[in-house]
Design a protein around this motif. Structure first.
Motif, PDB file in Angstrom:
ATOM      1  N   THR A 192       0.727  -1.189   0.060  1.00 20.01           N
ATOM      2  CA  THR A 192      -0.258   0.054  -0.080  1.00 20.01           C
ATOM      3  C   THR A 192       1.134   1.249   0.014  1.00 20.01           C
ATOM      4  OG1 THR A 192      -1.636  -1.249   1.212  1.00 20.01           O
ATOM      5  CG2 THR A 192      -1.829   1.214   1.081  1.00 20.01           C
ATOM      6  N   GLN A 193       0.449   2.029  -0.971  1.00 23.45           N
ATOM      7  CA  GLN A 193       1.394   3.386  -1.022  1.00 23.45           C
ATOM      8  C   GLN A 193       0.416   4.548  -0.690  1.00 23.45           C
ATOM      9  OE1 GLN A 193       4.163   4.325  -4.595  1.00 23.45           O
ATOM     10  NE2 GLN A 193       2.505   5.635  -4.963  1.00 23.45           N
ATOM     11  N   VAL A 194       1.082   5.469   0.234  1.00 27.10           N
ATOM     12  CA  VAL A 194       0.299   6.768   0.325  1.00 27.10           C
ATOM     13  C   VAL A 194       1.005   7.985   0.294  1.00 27.10           C
ATOM     14  CG1 VAL A 194      -0.858   7.956   2.545  1.00 27.10           C
ATOM     15  CG2 VAL A 194      -0.604   5.496   2.525  1.00 27.10           C
ATOM     16  N   THR A 195       0.240   8.672  -0.569  1.00 27.92           N
ATOM     17  CA  THR A 195       1.292  10.041  -0.764  1.00 27.92           C
ATOM     18  C   THR A 195       0.211  11.026  -0.278  1.00 27.92           C
ATOM     19  OG1 THR A 195       1.568   9.094  -3.244  1.00 27.92           O
ATOM     20  CG2 THR A 195       1.753  11.384  -3.141  1.00 27.92           C
ATOM     21  N   LEU A 196       0.943  12.037   0.345  1.00 31.47           N
ATOM     22  CA  LEU A 196       0.455  13.111   1.267  1.00 31.47           C
ATOM     23  C   LEU A 196       0.526  14.217   0.197  1.00 31.47           C
ATOM     24  CD1 LEU A 196      -1.044  14.245   3.595  1.00 31.47           C
ATOM     25  CD2 LEU A 196       1.203  14.771   4.443  1.00 31.47           C
ATOM     26  N   LEU A 197      -0.575  14.932   0.069  1.00 37.22           N
ATOM     27  CA  LEU A 197      -0.668  16.323  -1.023  1.00 37.22           C
ATOM     28  C   LEU A 197      -0.647  17.289   0.080  1.00 37.22           C
ATOM     29  CD1 LEU A 197      -3.036  15.458  -3.597  1.00 37.22           C
ATOM     30  CD2 LEU A 197      -0.905  15.185  -3.585  1.00 37.22           C
ATOM     31  N   THR A 198      -1.501  17.537   1.073  1.00 38.48           N
ATOM     32  CA  THR A 198      -1.500  18.558   1.937  1.00 38.48           C
ATOM     33  C   THR A 198      -1.717  18.079   3.174  1.00 38.48           C
ATOM     34  OG1 THR A 198      -3.672  19.106   1.643  1.00 38.48           O
ATOM     35  CG2 THR A 198      -2.270  20.327   0.166  1.00 38.48           C
ATOM     36  N   GLY A 199      -1.441  19.081   4.349  1.00 38.33           N
ATOM     37  CA  GLY A 199      -1.921  18.505   5.723  1.00 38.33           C
ATOM     38  C   GLY A 199      -0.864  17.716   6.273  1.00 38.33           C
ATOM     39  N   LYS A 200      -1.381  16.829   7.331  1.00 41.62           N
ATOM     40  CA  LYS A 200      -0.488  15.704   8.218  1.00 41.62           C
ATOM     41  C   LYS A 200      -1.215  14.617   8.282  1.00 41.62           C
ATOM     42  CE  LYS A 200       1.851  15.633  12.451  1.00 41.62           C
ATOM     43  NZ  LYS A 200       1.754  16.519  13.891  1.00 41.62           N
ATOM     44  N   ILE A 201      -0.676  13.590   8.130  1.00 44.14           N
ATOM     45  CA  ILE A 201      -1.291  12.128   8.426  1.00 44.14           C
ATOM     46  C   ILE A 201      -0.222  11.233   9.098  1.00 44.14           C
ATOM     47  CG2 ILE A 201      -2.734  12.161   6.421  1.00 44.14           C
ATOM     48  CD1 ILE A 201      -1.094  10.431   4.987  1.00 44.14           C
ATOM     49  N   ALA A 202      -0.759  10.287   9.981  1.00 42.39           N
ATOM     50  CA  ALA A 202      -0.248   9.201  10.774  1.00 42.39           C
ATOM     51  C   ALA A 202      -0.472   7.754  10.239  1.00 42.39           C
ATOM     52  CB  ALA A 202      -0.381   9.525  12.301  1.00 42.39           C
ATOM     53  N   LEU A 203       0.490   7.326  10.006  1.00 49.61           N
ATOM     54  CA  LEU A 203       0.336   5.995   9.355  1.00 49.61           C
ATOM     55  C   LEU A 203       0.473   4.909  10.422  1.00 49.61           C
ATOM     56  CD1 LEU A 203       1.970   6.192   5.762  1.00 49.61           C
ATOM     57  CD2 LEU A 203      -0.599   6.744   6.552  1.00 49.61           C
ATOM     58  N   SER A 204      -0.381   3.785  10.579  1.00 51.49           N
ATOM     59  CA  SER A 204       0.091   2.642  11.727  1.00 51.49           C
ATOM     60  C   SER A 204      -0.194   1.614  11.141  1.00 51.49           C
ATOM     61  CB  SER A 204      -0.633   3.119  12.970  1.00 51.49           C
ATOM     62  OG  SER A 204      -1.860   3.259  12.909  1.00 51.49           O
ATOM     63  N   ALA A 205       0.368   0.389  11.689  1.00 49.32           N
ATOM     64  CA  ALA A 205       0.067  -0.768  11.283  1.00 49.32           C
ATOM     65  C   ALA A 205       0.492  -1.786  12.519  1.00 49.32           C
ATOM     66  CB  ALA A 205       0.754  -1.421  10.076  1.00 49.32           C
ATOM     67  N   PRO A 206      -0.141  -3.004  12.601  1.00 44.45           N
ATOM     68  CA  PRO A 206       0.544  -3.948  13.409  1.00 44.45           C
ATOM     69  C   PRO A 206       2.091  -4.432  13.452  1.00 44.45           C
ATOM     70  CG  PRO A 206      -1.366  -4.848  12.457  1.00 44.45           C
ATOM     71  CD  PRO A 206      -1.096  -3.726  11.552  1.00 44.45           C
ATOM     72  N   GLN A 207       2.597  -4.353  14.550  1.00 46.77           N
ATOM     73  CA  GLN A 207       4.225  -4.654  14.713  1.00 46.77           C
ATOM     74  C   GLN A 207       4.979  -3.447  13.908  1.00 46.77           C
ATOM     75  OE1 GLN A 207       4.252  -8.749  13.062  1.00 46.77           O
ATOM     76  NE2 GLN A 207       3.521  -9.478  14.937  1.00 46.77           N
ATOM     77  N   SER A 208       4.502  -2.342  13.555  1.00 46.39           N
ATOM     78  CA  SER A 208       5.186  -1.283  12.993  1.00 46.39           C
ATOM     79  C   SER A 208       5.195   0.084  13.714  1.00 46.39           C
ATOM     80  CB  SER A 208       4.574  -1.182  11.424  1.00 46.39           C
ATOM     81  OG  SER A 208       5.329  -0.139  11.064  1.00 46.39           O
ATOM     82  N   ALA A 209       6.184   0.679  13.763  1.00 41.43           N
ATOM     83  CA  ALA A 209       6.487   1.940  14.215  1.00 41.43           C
ATOM     84  C   ALA A 209       5.548   2.915  13.597  1.00 41.43           C
ATOM     85  CB  ALA A 209       7.635   2.447  14.406  1.00 41.43           C
ATOM     86  N   GLN A 210       4.833   3.676  14.189  1.00 43.53           N
ATOM     87  CA  GLN A 210       4.185   4.827  13.478  1.00 43.53           C
ATOM     88  C   GLN A 210       4.729   5.696  12.524  1.00 43.53           C
ATOM     89  OE1 GLN A 210       2.094   8.670  15.467  1.00 43.53           O
ATOM     90  NE2 GLN A 210       0.157   7.046  15.330  1.00 43.53           N
ATOM     91  N   VAL A 211       4.438   6.341  11.551  1.00 44.22           N
ATOM     92  CA  VAL A 211       4.993   6.989  10.484  1.00 44.22           C
ATOM     93  C   VAL A 211       4.170   8.263  10.333  1.00 44.22           C
ATOM     94  CG1 VAL A 211       6.060   7.151   8.277  1.00 44.22           C
ATOM     95  CG2 VAL A 211       6.639   5.121   9.571  1.00 44.22           C
ATOM     96  N   VAL A 212       4.814   9.441  10.568  1.00 46.08           N
ATOM     97  CA  VAL A 212       3.956  10.638  10.206  1.00 46.08           C
ATOM     98  C   VAL A 212       4.647  11.309   8.924  1.00 46.08           C
ATOM     99  CG1 VAL A 212       3.537  12.936  10.838  1.00 46.08           C
ATOM    100  CG2 VAL A 212       4.112  11.004  12.676  1.00 46.08           C
ATOM    101  N   LEU A 213       3.686  11.556   7.643  1.00 46.81           N
ATOM    102  CA  LEU A 213       3.845  12.098   6.629  1.00 46.81           C
ATOM    103  C   LEU A 213       3.440  13.668   6.586  1.00 46.81           C
ATOM    104  CD1 LEU A 213       2.831   9.573   3.967  1.00 46.81           C
ATOM    105  CD2 LEU A 213       5.159   9.819   5.106  1.00 46.81           C
ATOM    106  N   TYR A 214       4.468  14.298   5.967  1.00 48.97           N
ATOM    107  CA  TYR A 214       4.039  15.768   5.780  1.00 48.97           C
ATOM    108  C   TYR A 214       4.080  16.013   4.302  1.00 48.97           C
ATOM    109  CZ  TYR A 214       5.702  16.208  10.557  1.00 48.97           C
ATOM    110  OH  TYR A 214       5.630  16.094  11.924  1.00 48.97           O
ATOM    111  N   PRO A 215       3.538  17.219   3.621  1.00 45.95           N
ATOM    112  CA  PRO A 215       3.108  17.405   2.377  1.00 45.95           C
ATOM    113  C   PRO A 215       4.575  16.891   1.519  1.00 45.95           C
ATOM    114  CG  PRO A 215       2.522  19.280   3.794  1.00 45.95           C
ATOM    115  CD  PRO A 215       3.256  18.114   4.696  1.00 45.95           C
ATOM    116  N   GLU A 216       3.827  16.245   0.306  1.00 42.98           N
ATOM    117  CA  GLU A 216       4.882  15.974  -0.587  1.00 42.98           C
ATOM    118  C   GLU A 216       5.689  14.899  -0.110  1.00 42.98           C
ATOM    119  OE1 GLU A 216       6.794  18.902  -2.855  1.00 42.98           O
ATOM    120  OE2 GLU A 216       5.242  20.080  -2.883  1.00 42.98           O
ATOM    121  N   GLN A 217       5.274  13.985   0.741  1.00 44.78           N
ATOM    122  CA  GLN A 217       5.966  12.787   1.034  1.00 44.78           C
ATOM    123  C   GLN A 217       5.230  11.450   0.908  1.00 44.78           C
ATOM    124  OE1 GLN A 217       7.076  13.383   5.317  1.00 44.78           O
ATOM    125  NE2 GLN A 217       8.924  14.076   4.834  1.00 44.78           N
TER     126      GLN A 217
END
Length: 320
Positions: A192-217
């Motif tokens: 699964t690929q997540v592309t952030l255009l604006t704002g801020k999001i947090a990605l989480s999944a079992p057995q994985s550290a949370q990842v925060v994305l910022y615009p254009e990441q």
């Protein structure tokens, strides 16, 4: 369902004592009522008029029936019977609006097919463009908690800002949490690929550290690797992500008619001008990732206009 069973369900609905299982039964009845093919054959203008006028009458009738009743019970049952008749007559014309009244938190499924994105405006005003062969499952109306949807495939999201009610997108075992932003999720089965255009999001999944994305990441998640990995920064494939959608709302010396038409298409509204002179304006502005309310505020402030929003109709006029 026979008339007596239907009458009992309507009576419970009027009293506010309808159980979830009974709501589902009434929902199923509503969902199979009416001549759908005859309705689909009607011209679009007639469909919209029928929906608005007929549904308004039904809502007024239901609201009236929900008032306390002090007359004898047999009159109360007559009112319930009248409500049943009204719903039955509505048939295919008002199936979805009536379901929204009876079961507002039911789950709805939206499916797209390859060719062009399929747009849907959620109950909170968020816009989703489903791409390819994708599926989105969501509540018909969000409740008081989190706003949560389930995605299979790919979609571009433009989320209405509401800090008190985070928006969660479940895609396999990956959860994307947002407050108000725009991003694209593409699930291929392997990753699964997540592309952030604006704002801020947090990605989480079992057995994985949370990842925060910022615009254009961007980030990629694979359930087999059990890790969320940020991709190296580079130019975003913006045109590929937004192709076939109304997400991009940037204008350069565009006519007012062009701008208003794009706003109408994106937010599925009708904009009426009280003063024809408004059309003489040229617009250079970027309304991308802005709500309908904020978009109209920006236009009105720049051109010294007043606007009012009533349902799906917007009235735009010169300030006096």
């Amino acid at each position: 369902m026979n008339n007596q069973e239907l009458k009992n369900l309507i009576e419970k609905y009027l009293n506010g004592t309808l159980e979830p299982s009974e709501a589902a039964q009434l929902e199923q009845w509503l969902d199979t009522t009416g001549d759908e093919h005859a309705f689909d054959a009607m011209p679009e203008a007639e469909k919209e008029t029928a929906r608005k006028e007929g549904y308004n009458r039904l809502v007024q009738r239901i609201n009236k029936h929900r008032q306390p009743v002090v007359i004898k019970n047999r009159f109360r049952y007559w009112k319930a019977a009248a409500c049943i008749a009204g719903i039955a007559v509505a048939g295919a014309l008002f199936r979805k609006p009536m379901l929204d009244v009876v079961a507002p938190h039911r789950l709805v499924s939206l499916q797209s097919t390859p060719g062009s994105p399929k747009k849907h405006i959620l109950s909170d005003g968020s816009i989703v463009w489903l791409k390819g062969n994708s599926k989105l499952v969501f509540p018909a109306g969000f409740g008081a908690g989190n706003r949560e949807v389930v995605l299979q495939g790919e979609a571009l999201f433009e989320i209405a800002k509401d800090p008190q009610h985070p928006f969660l997108v479940k895609c396999g075992t990956l959860t994307t949490t947002v407050l108000g932003t725009s991003f694209n999720i593409r699930e291929t089965g392997k990753e699964t690929q997540v592309t952030l255009l604006t704002g801020k999001i947090a990605l989480s999944a079992p057995q994985s550290a949370q990842v925060v994305l910022y615009p254009e990441q961007q980030a990629v998640y694979s359930s087999t690797a059990t890790a969320i990995r940020k991709k190296e920064e580079g130019a975003l494939p913006f045109n590929d992500i937004t192709k076939g959608t109304e997400y991009d709302m940037a204008f350069n010396d565009a006519t007012m008619q062009q701008v208003l038409k794009r706003i109408e298409d994106k937010f599925e509204v009708n904009i009426q001008l009280q003063d024809a002179v408004i059309n003489s304006n040229l617009i250079t502005a970027d309304f991308t990732d802005q709500s309908l309310q904020h978009t109209m505020e920006m236009i009105s402030q720049a051109l010294n206009l007043d606007f009012g929003i009533k349902g799906k109709t917007i009235l735009l006029k010169q300030k006096k």
